[in-house]
Scaffold this motif. Structure first.
Motif, PDB file in Angstrom:
ATOM      1  N   ARG A 116     -10.002  -3.130 -10.772  1.00 35.46           N
ATOM      2  CA  ARG A 116     -10.278  -3.319  -9.344  1.00 35.46           C
ATOM      3  C   ARG A 116     -10.285  -4.801  -8.975  1.00 35.46           C
ATOM      4  O   ARG A 116      -9.886  -5.187  -7.875  1.00 35.46           O
ATOM      5  N   ALA A 117     -10.728  -5.633  -9.908  1.00 35.53           N
ATOM      6  CA  ALA A 117     -10.773  -7.078  -9.638  1.00 35.53           C
ATOM      7  C   ALA A 117      -9.377  -7.679  -9.509  1.00 35.53           C
ATOM      8  O   ALA A 117      -9.236  -8.795  -8.997  1.00 35.53           O
ATOM      9  N   LYS A 118      -8.360  -6.967  -9.954  1.00 39.90           N
ATOM     10  CA  LYS A 118      -6.978  -7.441  -9.865  1.00 39.90           C
ATOM     11  C   LYS A 118      -6.289  -6.904  -8.604  1.00 39.90           C
ATOM     12  O   LYS A 118      -5.053  -6.775  -8.578  1.00 39.90           O
ATOM     13  N   SER A 119      -7.042  -6.629  -7.560  1.00 38.48           N
ATOM     14  CA  SER A 119      -6.460  -6.009  -6.371  1.00 38.48           C
ATOM     15  C   SER A 119      -5.380  -6.879  -5.736  1.00 38.48           C
ATOM     16  O   SER A 119      -4.374  -6.358  -5.234  1.00 38.48           O
ATOM     17  N   GLU A 121      -7.462   1.240  -1.739  1.00 41.14           N
ATOM     18  CA  GLU A 121      -8.717   1.541  -2.418  1.00 41.14           C
ATOM     19  C   GLU A 121      -8.435   1.748  -3.904  1.00 41.14           C
ATOM     20  O   GLU A 121      -7.517   2.484  -4.278  1.00 41.14           O
ATOM     21  N   ILE A 122      -9.225   1.093  -4.746  1.00 41.61           N
ATOM     22  CA  ILE A 122      -9.118   1.248  -6.203  1.00 41.61           C
ATOM     23  C   ILE A 122     -10.467   1.744  -6.699  1.00 41.61           C
ATOM     24  O   ILE A 122     -11.475   1.049  -6.587  1.00 41.61           O
ATOM     25  N   THR A 123     -10.496   2.951  -7.211  1.00 39.23           N
ATOM     26  CA  THR A 123     -11.747   3.583  -7.633  1.00 39.23           C
ATOM     27  C   THR A 123     -11.620   4.069  -9.074  1.00 39.23           C
ATOM     28  O   THR A 123     -10.528   4.098  -9.654  1.00 39.23           O
ATOM     29  N   SER A 124     -12.762   4.451  -9.653  1.00 35.78           N
ATOM     30  CA  SER A 124     -12.758   5.013 -11.004  1.00 35.78           C
ATOM     31  C   SER A 124     -12.072   6.377 -10.994  1.00 35.78           C
ATOM     32  O   SER A 124     -12.171   7.126 -10.021  1.00 35.78           O
ATOM     33  N   THR A 160      -5.363   4.297  -4.084  1.00 39.67           N
ATOM     34  CA  THR A 160      -5.094   5.038  -2.853  1.00 39.67           C
ATOM     35  C   THR A 160      -4.619   4.059  -1.799  1.00 39.67           C
ATOM     36  O   THR A 160      -5.308   3.082  -1.492  1.00 39.67           O
ATOM     37  N   LEU A 161      -3.437   4.304  -1.258  1.00 39.73           N
ATOM     38  CA  LEU A 161      -2.871   3.481  -0.197  1.00 39.73           C
ATOM     39  C   LEU A 161      -2.950   4.274   1.100  1.00 39.73           C
ATOM     40  O   LEU A 161      -2.291   5.313   1.244  1.00 39.73           O
ATOM     41  N   GLY A 211     -17.286   2.139  -3.760  1.00 39.96           N
ATOM     42  CA  GLY A 211     -16.197   2.187  -2.791  1.00 39.96           C
ATOM     43  C   GLY A 211     -16.604   2.141  -1.338  1.00 39.96           C
ATOM     44  O   GLY A 211     -15.759   2.363  -0.456  1.00 39.96           O
ATOM     45  N   TRP A 212     -17.868   1.812  -1.045  1.00 40.92           N
ATOM     46  CA  TRP A 212     -18.318   1.740   0.350  1.00 40.92           C
ATOM     47  C   TRP A 212     -17.996   0.349   0.904  1.00 40.92           C
ATOM     48  O   TRP A 212     -18.876  -0.468   1.141  1.00 40.92           O
TER      49      TRP A 212
END
Length: 632
Positions: free
Chosen positions: A238-241, A257-260, A270-271, A494-495
């Motif tokens: 996620r840190a590499k967004s 969105e990048i989630t587990s 998710t785009l 993810g909020w």
């Protein structure tokens, strides 16, 4: 024919299974091909000549070293004196030959590295290294037992087959089935999420070791599940967004969105290229209408009445427009009343025809005092074995809407004016009390603010925040504000309300199972509010029986109780009228007046001051309040 249909089904199933396995072996094939290409590029004629020269030099140095060693041995045998000239010369020559041999050997290693064997040759050598011994072992074991023993050879053959199958699957081009309904942007993003594009280009972005699955089109956009190797976790991925966005070539404004994922070594990209709420009309309002629509699932989002709620959103996020549907619902029914506290005045004036509004510090203090008094009275009515009182037109649910929270907090810090002036610090004391204790009495607090922080200039009181059960946020300024609204785990879960578009898009966290899906909220303009029909407006006196206005009459010159009752029923009394009647009925102190009228002491003090200024009341020498003397 049936067999053709069965063959087609079997072929399709096989291709699907192979497409699913291909991303797993793609990194292996990419590394293999990359190494093979590197070796091929090094196998130039110049490097071959250098290798041959190094081999000749090495052979010559090796022969010289062998000869020097033999000469040294001969010198040792010829003389037992270690200091003899012959032995010293032989020793020196041997040492120089060994050094020359070592340098030649290093040169040969470098030349071989610069002109390596092909990767296929190395693979054959490696497989021969285990195939020959395993074949020999199978033959020897078969001779000993007089039976054919195949497992050593079969293991060796399996390793060779696995190598070849891995290369074939890793190089396989999965048939990406792109939905015909995709836009041009979605097709481009889906092609870049395909492993055949991602894997070869991931290393340049620092994303090697990650393999996405082919993107799937959902009502909310594109979704891809990413497999992570041992160097990655969902958090580090996620840190590499920024690198992921650059690899995909996605627009800066596109919400990503990048989630587990489903397992610890999985992540989900998710785009949000589309919304499941597209095409749904959210203008206007009718009783029972949903607050908004989930943009991911398309489901309506309901906010039940009677829930303590926090609503945050920066200026221009659409907070007022999104909140009005909740206020309309909370003031629509005969057993519901609405109170609007708005120091900025802008929102309150739209609700004057169906809500009790408080704008000035005195009005806010009055209404909060009345609400606390109402709460304590209702607490006495809570029945054993129940959690809340039963609402009715006589005891309605009261929704208290505070807009803007930061201004109310500032208002409560205003200095007291004189000894008899109102104490505005009670405003926050009252609101905190309502947040902690009033749920059982169906007095519900909704707190709205533009600045959801808890510092000295923030818009949320810590005691109130701790009692909130429903937390909503439109676009916020920072991730820190999102953590204040949604909790310390907001970023991890993810909020990301600070990434929401404006206006009218919110997130709602209503419990542990709530998902951080954007919500398109209902649009409600000031004109829509003004067009709503009138509704009863709550006052503390209006929730009591009429007989509570009856007062004992000690002075024969004052109105009778019947007159007072008739006056109360004939028209709405003001607080000033009730204070004057109480003094005329024999009340002589502020406390006595407050007990008789049910008005808070601050309001009583203010009305006494006004009545004294007009001459309707005066104080005796001992400080007792007396009505105006009639002229003789």
């Amino acid at each position: 024919m049936d067999w053709k249909k069965a063959w087609s089904t079997t072929t399709g199933t096989t291709n699907t299974a192979l497409d699913a396995l291909a991303p797993t072996f793609a990194p292996f094939a990419v590394r293999w091909d990359r190494e093979a290409e590197r070796r091929a590029q090094l196998r130039t004629p110049e490097n071959l000549k250098a290798l041959m020269a190094a081999q000749r030099e090495h052979n010559s140095a090796r022969s010289t070293a062998v000869m020097a060693r033999n000469q040294r041995s001969a010198a040792r045998k010829a003389s037992n004196n270690p200091l003899s000239a012959t032995r010293r010369a032989a020793r020196t020559a041997h040492k120089a030959a060994r050094q020359h041999h070592s340098q030649a050997r290093d040169g040969l290693k470098a030349a071989r590295k610069n002109y390596p064997a092909t990767l296929a040759a190395r693979a054959i050598q490696a497989h021969v290294a285990h195939t020959v011994p395993s074949g020999l072992a199978s033959w020897l074991m078969s001779e000993a037992t007089h039976a054919l023993t195949l497992w050593p050879a079969s293991i060796s053959a399996g390793l060779i087959g696995l190598n070849l199958a891995g290369l074939w699957l890793g190089r396989r081009q999965p048939s990406a089935r792109l939905d015909d309904g995709m836009s041009a942007e979605e097709r481009r993003l889906a092609s870049r999420l395909d492993p055949t594009y991602w894997v070869p280009n991931a290393d340049a972005r620092g994303l090697s070791g990650t393999v996405p699955s082919p993107a799937k089109l959902t009502p909310a956009g594109l979704v891809s599940h990413v497999r992570l190797d041992g160097r990655w976790t969902p958090k580090t991925f996620r840190a590499k967004s920024d690198e992921i966005r650059a690899l995909l070539g996605a627009r800066t404004e596109l919400r990503m969105e990048i989630t587990s994922g489903s397992h610890g070594d999985r992540a989900t990209i998710t785009l949000r290229t589309r919304s499941a709420a597209d095409g749904i009309d959210l203008s206007g309002w009718t009783p029972g209408a949903p607050w908004g629509v989930d943009t991911v699932t398309g489901d309506p989002v309901m906010v039940p009445l009677g829930r303590r709620m926090l609503i945050a959103g920066t200026s221009g996020s659409g907070k007022s427009w999104s909140t009005r549907a909740l206020l309309a619902e909370g003031s629509e029914y005969e057993d519901h009343r609405l109170v609007v506290i708005d120091p900025k005045r802008v929102e309150a004036i739209n609700w004057e025809h169906r809500a009790r509004t408080a704008i000035t510090p005195d009005a806010v203090l009055d209404v909060t005092d009345e609400l606390v008094a109402e709460m304590h009275e209702r607490l006495e009515l809570v029945q054993r074995g129940t959690d809340v009182i039963e609402i009715s037109p006589q005891r309605p649910r009261i929704t208290v809407f505070v807009d803007e929270g930061a201004e109310v907090i500032t208002m409560s810090k205003a200095k007291k004016r004189g000894d008899d002036g109102p104490d505005y610090s009670r405003i926050m004391e009252n609101l905190s009390t309502l947040a902690r204790m009033a749920r059982a009495t169906e007095i519900i607090l909704i707190w709205a603010t533009q600045k959801p922080t808890m510092d000295n200039k923030g818009g949320i009181d810590s005691q109130i925040s701790g009692q909130i059960t429903y937390r909503a946020a439109l676009a916020l300024s920072t991730s820190g504000e999102a953590r204040v609204v949604f909790g310390d785990d907001a970023t991890e879960k993810g909020w990301h309300a600070h990434e929401l578009p404006m206006p009218g898009v919110a997130m709602l966290r209503s419990g542990p199972k709530a998902k951080p899906h954007p919500i398109n909220t209902r649009a409600f303009s000031p004109a829509d509010v003004i067009a709503l029909p009138d509704r009863p407006i709550w006052h503390r006196a209006s929730s009591r029986p009429t007989t509570s206005l009856l007062r004992l009459v000690k002075d024969p010159t004052t109105p009778t109780t019947a007159a007072v009752s008739t006056s109360a029923s004939a028209g709405a009394e003001t607080n000033r009228d009730r204070v004057l009647q109480a003094v005329q009925g024999g009340a002589r102190t502020v406390r006595d007046i407050a007990d008789r009228t049910g008005i808070n002491k601050g309001t009583v003090s203010r009305e006494i001051k006004a009545l004294t200024a007009t001459g309707s009341l005066h104080k005796s020498d001992d400080g007792m309040l007396l009505p105006r003397r009639k002229a003789a």
